[in-house]
Design an enzyme around this catalytic site. Structure first.
Site, short mmCIF file in Angstrom:
data_model
loop_
_atom_site.label_atom_id
_atom_site.label_comp_id
_atom_site.label_asym_id
_atom_site.label_seq_id
_atom_site.Cartn_x
_atom_site.Cartn_y
_atom_site.Cartn_z
N ASP A 7 2.87 -2.59 14.98
CA ASP A 7 2.25 -2.15 13.57
C ASP A 7 3.09 -2.57 12.60
O ASP A 7 4.18 -2.30 12.09
CB ASP A 7 2.29 -0.66 13.61
CG ASP A 7 1.36 0.02 12.65
OD1 ASP A 7 0.58 -0.67 11.94
OD2 ASP A 7 1.64 1.05 12.03
N GLU A 67 -1.56 -5.29 14.90
CA GLU A 67 -2.71 -4.90 14.05
C GLU A 67 -2.88 -5.89 12.96
O GLU A 67 -2.32 -6.64 12.37
CB GLU A 67 -2.37 -3.68 13.32
CG GLU A 67 -3.30 -2.89 12.57
CD GLU A 67 -2.98 -1.62 12.17
OE1 GLU A 67 -3.48 -0.58 12.88
OE2 GLU A 67 -2.40 -1.44 10.90
N ASP A 140 3.72 4.97 12.71
CA ASP A 140 3.97 3.67 12.97
C ASP A 140 4.30 3.27 14.48
O ASP A 140 3.81 2.19 14.76
CB ASP A 140 5.05 2.75 12.06
CG ASP A 140 4.91 3.22 10.56
OD1 ASP A 140 4.17 2.29 9.95
OD2 ASP A 140 5.27 4.08 10.17
#
Length: 162
Positions: A7, A67, A140
């Protein structure tokens, strides 16, 4: 198969490494790379690159899931996140790890079955899937686990492969 989930961010990069075997996810490690806001962006990006290389060298993942930038409400953070993503992608390419990208909506859809699920719903399913009662505190890091799980849920076939 070992899958690293990432992330991206400039202040915090969430990461996790999952082992996926026989339809079971085992969490090998998870955490965050946190950079010092008082340092220059270039030093922070270098720290992300160095720390990520160390994690990759230690766990030797077979695939990487990250991501994808999709839409940002806060225009001040989109450029630093994009820069961090670029550094992360470069490290993954340098290490010859196949990369798969998932938007936040795709992650939520693949994990919960609903693309507008909230973080709590995603976290609950992640915890059940990896058989953990207590997930990491940082969103996260939890997000990185969900991102890594996406590969096994799609076998890498439906997400955007770089």
């Amino acid at each position: 198969m070992k899958i690293i989930g990432i992330d991206p961010g400039l202040a915090i990069v969430g990461y996790s490494v999952l082992n996926f075997e026989d339809d079971e996810h085992t969490l090998l490690t998870s955490g965050s790379i946190q950079t010092d806001k008082s340092k220059s962006d270039s030093l922070r990006l270098l720290e992300i690159a160095d720390d990520l290389q160390t994690i990759i060298d230690k766990y030797q993942p077979d695939k990487a899931c990250i991501e994808k930038l999709f839409y940002f409400r806060n225009q001040k953070t989109v450029i630093p996140v994009a820069q961090a993503r670029g550094v992360i992608l470069a490290v993954l390419e340098k290490k010859h790890i196949p990369i798969y990208e998932y938007t936040p909506i795709e992650v939520k859809q693949l994990i919960t079955g609903y693309g507008r699920a909230d973080k709590r719903e995603v976290a609950q399913i992640v915890a059940r899937s990896i058989k953990y009662k207590k997930l990491p505190k940082l969103d996260d890091t939890v997000d990185s686990i969900a991102i890594a799980m996406c590969y096994s849920r799609t076998n890498g076939l439906t997400a955007g492969r770089i």
